[in-house]
Design a protein around this motif. Structure first.
Motif, PDB file in Angstrom:
ATOM      1  N   UNK A 121      -7.673 -62.855  -6.633  1.00 42.56           N
ATOM      2  CA  UNK A 121      -7.135 -62.041  -5.548  1.00 42.56           C
ATOM      3  C   UNK A 121      -7.597 -60.860  -5.070  1.00 42.56           C
ATOM      4  N   UNK A 122      -8.609 -60.888  -3.738  1.00 42.96           N
ATOM      5  CA  UNK A 122      -9.378 -59.355  -3.756  1.00 42.96           C
ATOM      6  C   UNK A 122      -7.965 -58.252  -2.777  1.00 42.96           C
ATOM      7  N   UNK A 123      -6.727 -58.909  -2.808  1.00 38.58           N
ATOM      8  CA  UNK A 123      -6.067 -58.462  -1.674  1.00 38.58           C
ATOM      9  C   UNK A 123      -6.618 -56.278  -2.411  1.00 38.58           C
ATOM     10  N   UNK A 124      -5.854 -56.326  -3.373  1.00 39.12           N
ATOM     11  CA  UNK A 124      -5.476 -55.788  -3.432  1.00 39.12           C
ATOM     12  C   UNK A 124      -7.398 -53.955  -3.237  1.00 39.12           C
ATOM     13  N   UNK A 125      -8.801 -54.468  -3.177  1.00 39.80           N
ATOM     14  CA  UNK A 125      -9.706 -53.918  -2.373  1.00 39.80           C
ATOM     15  C   UNK A 125      -9.410 -53.646  -1.197  1.00 39.80           C
ATOM     16  N   UNK A 166     -18.109 -63.738   0.582  1.00 37.49           N
ATOM     17  CA  UNK A 166     -18.978 -63.294   2.342  1.00 37.49           C
ATOM     18  C   UNK A 166     -17.640 -63.850   3.125  1.00 37.49           C
ATOM     19  N   UNK A 167     -16.582 -64.517   2.688  1.00 38.46           N
ATOM     20  CA  UNK A 167     -15.583 -64.880   3.756  1.00 38.46           C
ATOM     21  C   UNK A 167     -14.575 -63.385   4.450  1.00 38.46           C
ATOM     22  N   UNK A 168     -14.180 -62.958   2.460  1.00 38.04           N
ATOM     23  CA  UNK A 168     -13.237 -61.715   2.728  1.00 38.04           C
ATOM     24  C   UNK A 168     -14.052 -61.055   3.325  1.00 38.04           C
ATOM     25  N   UNK A 169     -15.473 -60.015   2.964  1.00 36.28           N
ATOM     26  CA  UNK A 169     -16.583 -59.124   4.105  1.00 36.28           C
ATOM     27  C   UNK A 169     -16.796 -59.400   5.560  1.00 36.28           C
ATOM     28  N   UNK A 170     -15.886 -60.752   6.171  1.00 34.46           N
ATOM     29  CA  UNK A 170     -16.372 -60.856   7.513  1.00 34.46           C
ATOM     30  C   UNK A 170     -14.432 -61.017   8.302  1.00 34.46           C
ATOM     31  N   UNK A 171     -13.506 -61.261   6.818  1.00 39.77           N
ATOM     32  CA  UNK A 171     -12.210 -61.045   7.611  1.00 39.77           C
ATOM     33  C   UNK A 171     -11.735 -59.696   7.237  1.00 39.77           C
ATOM     34  N   UNK A 184     -20.346 -60.210   8.766  1.00 40.29           N
ATOM     35  CA  UNK A 184     -19.571 -59.214   8.619  1.00 40.29           C
ATOM     36  C   UNK A 184     -20.419 -57.688   8.428  1.00 40.29           C
ATOM     37  N   UNK A 185     -21.721 -57.513   8.311  1.00 40.48           N
ATOM     38  CA  UNK A 185     -22.084 -56.808   8.196  1.00 40.48           C
ATOM     39  C   UNK A 185     -22.677 -56.167   9.498  1.00 40.48           C
ATOM     40  N   UNK A 186     -22.859 -56.832  10.474  1.00 45.78           N
ATOM     41  CA  UNK A 186     -23.297 -57.088  12.417  1.00 45.78           C
ATOM     42  C   UNK A 186     -21.882 -56.532  12.561  1.00 45.78           C
ATOM     43  N   UNK A 187     -21.044 -56.943  12.630  1.00 44.96           N
ATOM     44  CA  UNK A 187     -19.555 -56.409  12.902  1.00 44.96           C
ATOM     45  C   UNK A 187     -18.870 -55.983  12.681  1.00 44.96           C
ATOM     46  N   UNK A 188     -18.995 -54.916  11.412  1.00 47.57           N
ATOM     47  CA  UNK A 188     -19.053 -53.871  11.109  1.00 47.57           C
ATOM     48  C   UNK A 188     -20.387 -52.558  11.916  1.00 47.57           C
ATOM     49  N   UNK A 189     -21.290 -53.007  11.946  1.00 45.65           N
ATOM     50  CA  UNK A 189     -22.117 -51.839  13.078  1.00 45.65           C
ATOM     51  C   UNK A 189     -21.431 -51.900  14.253  1.00 45.65           C
ATOM     52  N   UNK A 190     -21.262 -52.601  14.814  1.00 47.67           N
ATOM     53  CA  UNK A 190     -20.870 -52.977  16.516  1.00 47.67           C
ATOM     54  C   UNK A 190     -19.427 -52.512  15.954  1.00 47.67           C
TER      55      UNK A 190
END
Length: 227
Positions: A24-28, A62-67, A93-99
């Motif tokens: 579970x990555x919910x803490x991060x 990859x899914x976690x970063x995008x969400x 995810x990278x492109x989303x953060x940049x935008x």
């Protein structure tokens, strides 16, 4: 268990995502959600697993970063260093953060993933014009990359490229047909297989970009001193 740090502006986190957050990555996610509006520097290198098994081990990453980047607008982000995974969703995810951070972002370092020509085109298309420092890993050196960067990033001051494959005709192309007189780039560094770029290439780049006065960030273009 960590709460909110009201003065936190830099978060540098490097670990193995599948090992650290196996269940579970919910803490991060919660930590980033609490601080996303105040972070100015974000470093996420979550790739301590072999690239060979990327499909199995990096799909959750990859899914976690995008969400995460879709759900959080890092509105004060000035510097982003990210391993976008080896998978398409991670690159999205990278492109989303940049935008979403385009108004404030001035430094971008894409870690540990060699970008193919299509990746490079997609990335350059979304880069904001206020980027001043850029570091990329690319599969091959293509003169079209410099053409695109010179147009899209007029304020770029420093460019670092780690090249997997050098094109034999690169030097002659630069010397013969390329001149970027309007580009204000000051520093350029090219590496291949852990070594600095060849003499002819570096000086061909300097000739084509007259504003360059530094190789590899050393403050001059003297190859002997730079090495």
């Amino acid at each position: 268990s960590l709460g909110h740090f009201p003065l936190l502006t830099c978060f540098n986190f490097q670990t193995s995502f599948p090992r650290t957050f196996r269940d579970d990555p919910s803490s991060l996610s919660a930590f980033l959600r609490q601080h996303h509006t105040q972070l100015e520097i974000l470093v996420l290198r979550l790739n301590k697993s072999p690239l060979l098994h990327a499909i199995q081990t990096e799909q959750p990453l990859s899914e976690w970063m995008l969400s995460t980047f879709q759900a959080n607008h890092f509105s004060h982000l000035e510097e982003l260093q990210l391993y976008p995974s080896a998978l398409p969703r991670g690159f999205d995810a990278l492109l989303t953060c940049i935008q979403l951070s385009a108004e404030t972002l001035h430094t971008l370092v894409v870690r540990d993933r060699y970008l193919d020509p299509q990746d490079v085109l997609r990335l350059v298309y979304v880069l904001p014009s206020n980027i001043q420092y850029l570091q990329l890993n690319v599969l091959e050196m293509d003169v079209q990359l410099y053409d695109s960067l010179a147009v899209r990033l007029p304020r770029l001051l420093s460019l670092s490229l780690y090249i997997s494959k050098m094109l034999l005709s690169s030097e002659s192309h630069f010397l013969a047909v390329r001149t970027y007189t309007d580009w204000r780039l000051r520093n350029i560094g090219v590496w291949q297989n852990g070594s600095t770029g060849p003499y002819k290439l570096m000086h061909a780049l300097a000739n084509c970009i007259p504003s360059v006065d530094s190789f590899w960030g050393v403050g001059n273009t003297n190859m002997d001193m730079a090495m």
